[in-house]
Design an enzyme around this catalytic site. Sequence first.
Site, mmCIF file in Angstrom:
data_model
loop_
_atom_site.group_PDB
_atom_site.id
_atom_site.type_symbol
_atom_site.label_atom_id
_atom_site.label_comp_id
_atom_site.label_asym_id
_atom_site.label_seq_id
_atom_site.Cartn_x
_atom_site.Cartn_y
_atom_site.Cartn_z
ATOM 1 N N ASP A 319 44.003 9.699 111.230
ATOM 2 C CA ASP A 319 44.185 10.062 112.634
ATOM 3 C C ASP A 319 44.170 8.787 113.482
ATOM 4 O OD1 ASP A 319 44.029 12.493 114.676
ATOM 5 O OD2 ASP A 319 42.746 10.884 115.449
ATOM 6 N N ILE A 320 45.146 8.663 114.372
ATOM 7 C CA ILE A 320 45.216 7.494 115.253
ATOM 8 C C ILE A 320 44.099 7.599 116.293
ATOM 9 C CG2 ILE A 320 46.648 6.214 116.896
ATOM 10 C CD1 ILE A 320 49.105 7.314 115.464
ATOM 11 N N HIS A 332 54.423 8.769 127.142
ATOM 12 C CA HIS A 332 54.768 9.406 125.865
ATOM 13 C C HIS A 332 55.828 8.632 125.090
ATOM 14 C CE1 HIS A 332 52.375 13.053 126.334
ATOM 15 N NE2 HIS A 332 52.709 13.031 127.623
ATOM 16 N N ASP A 336 55.438 7.685 121.267
ATOM 17 C CA ASP A 336 56.410 7.955 120.201
ATOM 18 C C ASP A 336 56.711 6.698 119.403
ATOM 19 O OD1 ASP A 336 56.520 10.593 120.944
ATOM 20 O OD2 ASP A 336 58.429 10.431 122.016
ATOM 21 N N ARG A 351 52.960 4.364 96.956
ATOM 22 C CA ARG A 351 53.921 4.241 95.863
ATOM 23 C C ARG A 351 55.023 5.292 96.004
ATOM 24 N NH1 ARG A 351 49.679 5.347 91.176
ATOM 25 N NH2 ARG A 351 49.527 7.167 92.541
ATOM 26 N N GLU A 362 49.090 13.359 116.122
ATOM 27 C CA GLU A 362 48.820 11.985 115.680
ATOM 28 C C GLU A 362 48.098 11.972 114.339
ATOM 29 O OE1 GLU A 362 45.356 13.119 118.388
ATOM 30 O OE2 GLU A 362 47.486 13.533 118.193
ATOM 31 N N ARG A 382 43.703 -0.967 102.778
ATOM 32 C CA ARG A 382 44.952 -1.702 103.022
ATOM 33 C C ARG A 382 45.641 -1.178 104.276
ATOM 34 N NH1 ARG A 382 47.226 -1.192 98.276
ATOM 35 N NH2 ARG A 382 48.814 0.382 98.770
#
Length: 448
Positions: A319-320, A332, A336, A351, A362, A382
Amino acid sequence: MKGFVAFSRGVGWTLVVVSLAMLATWVSAKGPLLALVQAQAGSHAQASLALLLAGSALLSGKSAPRTSITLSLVLALIGGIGLLEFVWGRDVISWHWLDGLLPDWPGRPTGRMVPPAALSFTLLGLAGVAVVRGRAVWLREACMILIIWMTMVSSSSYGLVLPGDSVILLRRLPFMTAALLFVLVLGWMASRPTSGLTRIAVANSMGGAFARRLTLPALVLPVVLTFLFRSVQSHLGMSESLALVLASVATGALVTVMITWVAFLLDRSERQRRTVHVLRADASTDVLTGLANRRMFDATLAQALQDERAGALVLLMLDIDHFKKFNDSFGHQAGDDVLRETGRLLGEAVREQDLAARYGGEEFVILLPHSDAQRAEHVGQRILAAFRSHDWPQRAVTMSIGVAVAGQDESPEQLVRRADEALYRSKQEGRDRLTLATACAVPGAPRD
């Protein structure tokens, strides 16, 4: 398939009607088919009787299989006797009794059945038994191919006779009998459209499309070309070398037409395949981020939990951080842009066999098959590092992650709930971090 079965029944009824009309002509020595019967040098009443048996066997193949097998065996017996008489050089079962029942009219053939017809009826009887019983597919296909070959050789040779040539291969096989045998073989093959060579023709595939469109022209063309060029040579006094050149040019042109037709079919099939691929991609892809959408994630997760070959399965829920505040501060459109860049970063972090998807708003999810908690943590760290080091235009964007390793017999809802709980703890503990969910409770195990 319904069209093939309908064609088969149509062939059966046609053979029954035509053979009865021919037998009536033999008996009455009059009728609309008399001229045709008289023109068929080497044709005998036995052939009409055999065609009646063959047509009746084809019609009763599904409704009365035992009757069909009996008729086919009688047909094979009649043809086998004819072959034995030809090899032995004497009558095994004399057909003179049948000749005695028929009126004597000029040009009426008598005696034994011609050897090519006898061989064809023997093979057709064996093929009919194999078709009805649904066994020995290789035998019935070999018999039918051999009959088609003989009828094509005979019919193609008639292309030389019609313009006036006296040379003909299998000349003793009457043209009418050859044509009816050819159609009859096609009828038997169409009666079982899901087996043998016919299975290819009815297939909903590129090979099936080619077989349906090109087989019949390929079978008819030798007869037509032989007749046309022999006619041109005979009526125009053309030398054989010039006729051979014209035949070669025409054959090349026809081959070119067929290749063009095949290329057209291939092109149309490829365009349809691409259209289907695009439609499927649109149905399973999130337009904004380019990742898989929620529908694709749900289907993949359910299948992976059921597939024993998938091995250990790990779910990352991401989640951002403070995305609503970001939208309120920068708009917005900027939000985006962050979602698009998030999709790109997540796609680079997994992978080919992994699945990264937009879960909603989000929130994002990543499925890692054949993985464990250690690899999941490595992938998550990572991703966190990539977000921290990325040059964001407005302000730094971070990500919170929850990780859950799938337990035995765990449902998709349970796995998602545990990953979501781990994500919630990451948010509570300060965001921009990864939290591993507690192990899935084993059904029936004691709780602490």
